[in-house]
Motif scaffolding. Structure first.
Motif, PDB file in Angstrom:
ATOM      1  N   VAL A 196       0.827  -1.207   0.000  1.00  7.69           N
ATOM      2  CA  VAL A 196       0.000   0.000   0.000  1.00  7.69           C
ATOM      3  C   VAL A 196       0.864   1.261   0.000  1.00  7.69           C
ATOM      4  N   PHE A 197       2.005   1.196   0.641  1.00 10.47           N
ATOM      5  CA  PHE A 197       2.942   2.323   0.726  1.00 10.47           C
ATOM      6  C   PHE A 197       3.197   2.945  -0.645  1.00 10.47           C
ATOM      7  N   GLN A 198       3.412   2.107  -1.638  1.00  7.41           N
ATOM      8  CA  GLN A 198       3.813   2.587  -2.958  1.00  7.41           C
ATOM      9  C   GLN A 198       2.652   3.091  -3.815  1.00  7.41           C
ATOM     10  N   GLN A 199       1.435   2.911  -3.331  1.00  5.44           N
ATOM     11  CA  GLN A 199       0.286   3.290  -4.153  1.00  5.44           C
ATOM     12  C   GLN A 199      -0.143   4.747  -3.991  1.00  5.44           C
ATOM     13  N   VAL A 200       0.070   5.339  -2.819  1.00  2.00           N
ATOM     14  CA  VAL A 200      -0.532   6.646  -2.513  1.00  2.00           C
ATOM     15  C   VAL A 200       0.386   7.755  -3.024  1.00  2.00           C
ATOM     16  N   VAL A 201       0.040   8.286  -4.181  1.00  6.26           N
ATOM     17  CA  VAL A 201       0.852   9.279  -4.882  1.00  6.26           C
ATOM     18  C   VAL A 201       0.045  10.553  -5.069  1.00  6.26           C
ATOM     19  N   VAL A 202       0.627  11.688  -4.673  1.00  4.29           N
ATOM     20  CA  VAL A 202      -0.013  12.995  -4.820  1.00  4.29           C
ATOM     21  C   VAL A 202       0.262  13.512  -6.225  1.00  4.29           C
ATOM     22  N   PRO A 203      -0.766  13.900  -6.990  1.00  3.68           N
ATOM     23  CA  PRO A 203      -0.563  14.389  -8.360  1.00  3.68           C
ATOM     24  C   PRO A 203       0.358  15.612  -8.407  1.00  3.68           C
ATOM     25  N   GLY A 204       1.053  15.751  -9.533  1.00  4.87           N
ATOM     26  CA  GLY A 204       2.013  16.830  -9.694  1.00  4.87           C
ATOM     27  C   GLY A 204       1.425  18.213  -9.489  1.00  4.87           C
ATOM     28  N   ALA A 205       0.187  18.430  -9.921  1.00  4.98           N
ATOM     29  CA  ALA A 205      -0.436  19.748  -9.764  1.00  4.98           C
ATOM     30  C   ALA A 205      -0.559  20.120  -8.292  1.00  4.98           C
ATOM     31  N   ASP A 206      -0.876  19.139  -7.460  1.00  5.20           N
ATOM     32  CA  ASP A 206      -0.990  19.404  -6.021  1.00  5.20           C
ATOM     33  C   ASP A 206       0.388  19.648  -5.401  1.00  5.20           C
ATOM     34  N   LEU A 225       7.619  16.065  -1.131  1.00  2.70           N
ATOM     35  CA  LEU A 225       6.920  15.252  -2.129  1.00  2.70           C
ATOM     36  C   LEU A 225       7.629  15.297  -3.477  1.00  2.70           C
ATOM     37  N   SER A 226       8.202  16.433  -3.804  1.00  8.11           N
ATOM     38  CA  SER A 226       8.887  16.544  -5.096  1.00  8.11           C
ATOM     39  C   SER A 226      10.134  15.670  -5.144  1.00  8.11           C
ATOM     40  N   HIS A 227      10.654  15.306  -3.958  1.00  4.25           N
ATOM     41  CA  HIS A 227      11.803  14.403  -3.910  1.00  4.25           C
ATOM     42  C   HIS A 227      11.392  12.967  -4.218  1.00  4.25           C
ATOM     43  N   ARG A 228      10.122  12.637  -3.942  1.00  9.43           N
ATOM     44  CA  ARG A 228       9.516  11.358  -4.309  1.00  9.43           C
ATOM     45  C   ARG A 228      10.291  10.137  -3.808  1.00  9.43           C
ATOM     46  N   GLU A 239       6.069  15.202 -11.756  1.00 11.77           N
ATOM     47  CA  GLU A 239       6.216  15.928 -10.493  1.00 11.77           C
ATOM     48  C   GLU A 239       5.379  15.329  -9.369  1.00 11.77           C
ATOM     49  N   ALA A 240       4.716  14.218  -9.639  1.00 11.07           N
ATOM     50  CA  ALA A 240       3.935  13.554  -8.589  1.00 11.07           C
ATOM     51  C   ALA A 240       4.870  13.013  -7.514  1.00 11.07           C
ATOM     52  N   GLY A 241       4.356  12.857  -6.294  1.00  4.34           N
ATOM     53  CA  GLY A 241       5.191  12.359  -5.200  1.00  4.34           C
ATOM     54  C   GLY A 241       4.415  11.485  -4.241  1.00  4.34           C
ATOM     55  N   GLY A 242       5.062  10.437  -3.744  1.00  5.71           N
ATOM     56  CA  GLY A 242       4.402   9.514  -2.816  1.00  5.71           C
ATOM     57  C   GLY A 242       4.466  10.000  -1.382  1.00  5.71           C
ATOM     58  N   ILE A 243       3.388   9.786  -0.624  1.00  6.36           N
ATOM     59  CA  ILE A 243       3.381  10.207   0.784  1.00  6.36           C
ATOM     60  C   ILE A 243       4.085   9.184   1.673  1.00  6.36           C
ATOM     61  N   GLY A 244       4.326   7.989   1.168  1.00  7.56           N
ATOM     62  CA  GLY A 244       5.132   7.009   1.891  1.00  7.56           C
ATOM     63  C   GLY A 244       4.648   6.719   3.294  1.00  7.56           C
ATOM     64  N   ASP A 245       5.529   6.922   4.275  1.00  7.16           N
ATOM     65  CA  ASP A 245       5.234   6.605   5.673  1.00  7.16           C
ATOM     66  C   ASP A 245       3.994   7.311   6.202  1.00  7.16           C
ATOM     67  N   ALA A 246       3.680   8.471   5.637  1.00  6.29           N
ATOM     68  CA  ALA A 246       2.504   9.214   6.111  1.00  6.29           C
ATOM     69  C   ALA A 246       1.231   8.399   5.958  1.00  6.29           C
TER      70      ALA A 246
END
Length: 323
Positions: A196-206, A225-228, A239-246
């Motif tokens: 599940v960790f790898q699925q939650v990605v914030v879109p680049g626009a956000d 997030l930009s470090h991804r 430019e999307a980025g994963g929230i990871g541990d969050a």
């Protein structure tokens, strides 16, 4: 959030770390959480760097004076092995954050964990987002703490593929013995693993909106997030980025956002290519091995198998931009 509407007392044990920082930003700002302490352990970077990064993030987030303690500088048995190739030389993506003006607590992590857990008027939810060394030391040194732990939601492990090895996730691989000790705790355990960790990605626009924010905490979330860290292939949305541990902290706030199953889990401690693997038994019935040699002593764990990505992205953004 509990049915009575009171905030959930939580303690985060982390190795800050880009995505641990994202988790701290969320925990500080969500009204349904009462972040009582943060403890630090070697993992993504060395433990002194983790303490520095944690204090800086809490300052940038405008957090109250939450106690932060230094913990284990290495796993129980093996030497420390950082993930600077993912998180940067400073563990925070080398984005040039200032040194903190806050100081850590004058006690070690295990002492702080025991103190805060037992002092809490309500049972604590423990959220480890790092190698589990501090937690193992706590459970072995002060087993009485389990009487005031509501549950443990840890980021670690994998049902399918690993990232440190083909089958082992970094946090568990970094200290497999500590993870095995965690599974002896007589408390409710939820495993928020790579599946599940790898699925939650914030879109680049956000991400771009956050980076442009005038508010320091939201802007920091955007930079992180930009470090991804450990984000899967995001295709054209570069430019999307994963929230990871969050995501593990989101799970505490909104457990319905993940699909879990109560499954037997054990950690491979054998030297070789499977060391650090979380072996999750999804079979509907016993196999020949158990029928011929007897069942193994496996711990039943709520394993996260799927996540409502849009729901968690909305929850995360709504929280870090709420100031």
């Amino acid at each position: 959030m509990p049915n009575d509407g009171q905030p959930i007392p939580v303690i985060i044990d982390c190795d800050t770390g880009v995505d641990d920082a994202l988790a701290l930003l969320f925990a500080v700002r969500h009204p349904g959480l009462d972040l009582r302490a943060v403890t630090c352990v070697a993992g993504n970077t060395d433990v002194d760097g983790v303490v520095r990064n944690t204090l800086t993030v809490l300052e940038q987030a405008g957090a109250p004076d939450i106690p932060v303690a230094r913990g284990a500088g290495r796993p129980l048995i093996e030497p420390a092995r950082s993930a600077r190739h993912v998180h940067g030389e400073d563990g925070m993506g080398d984005i040039g954050l200032p040194a903190p003006t806050r100081a850590p607590a004058d006690v070690d992590a295990v002492t702080l964990l025991r103190r805060e857990i037992l002092a809490s008027p309500r049972p604590v939810t423990l959220i480890p987002t790092a190698p589990l060394t501090n937690i193992a030391l706590l459970l072995r040194t002060h087993p009485e703490v389990t009487r005031n732990i509501e549950r443990i939601v840890f980021m670690g492990g994998a049902v399918a593929c690993g990232n440190a090895t083909p089958v082992a996730e970094f946090n568990v691989w970094h200290d497999p013995e500590a993870a095995a000790i965690l599974l002896t705790a007589e408390v409710h355990i939820t495993m928020y693993g790579l599946d599940v960790f790898q699925q939650v990605v914030v879109p680049g626009a956000d991400v771009r909106r956050l980076r442009a924010s005038a508010e320091p905490g939201a802007r920091l979330a955007g930079e992180l997030l930009s470090h991804r860290p450990a984000t899967p292939d995001v295709g054209a949305d570069s430019e999307a980025g994963g929230i990871g541990d969050a995501g593990a902290v989101c799970t505490v706030v909104d457990p319905a956002g993940v699909t879990t199953r109560l499954l037997p889990v054990e950690v491979s401690l054998t030297p070789g290519p499977t060391r650090g693997q979380t072996i999750v038994d999804r079979r509907p019935r016993l196999g020949e091995s158990e029928l011929h040699t007897g069942t193994r002593d496996q711990r039943l764990v709520d394993v996260a198998l799927d996540v409502d990505v849009e729901r968690f992205v909305k929850l995360y953004l709504g929280t870090v931009e709420s100031v």
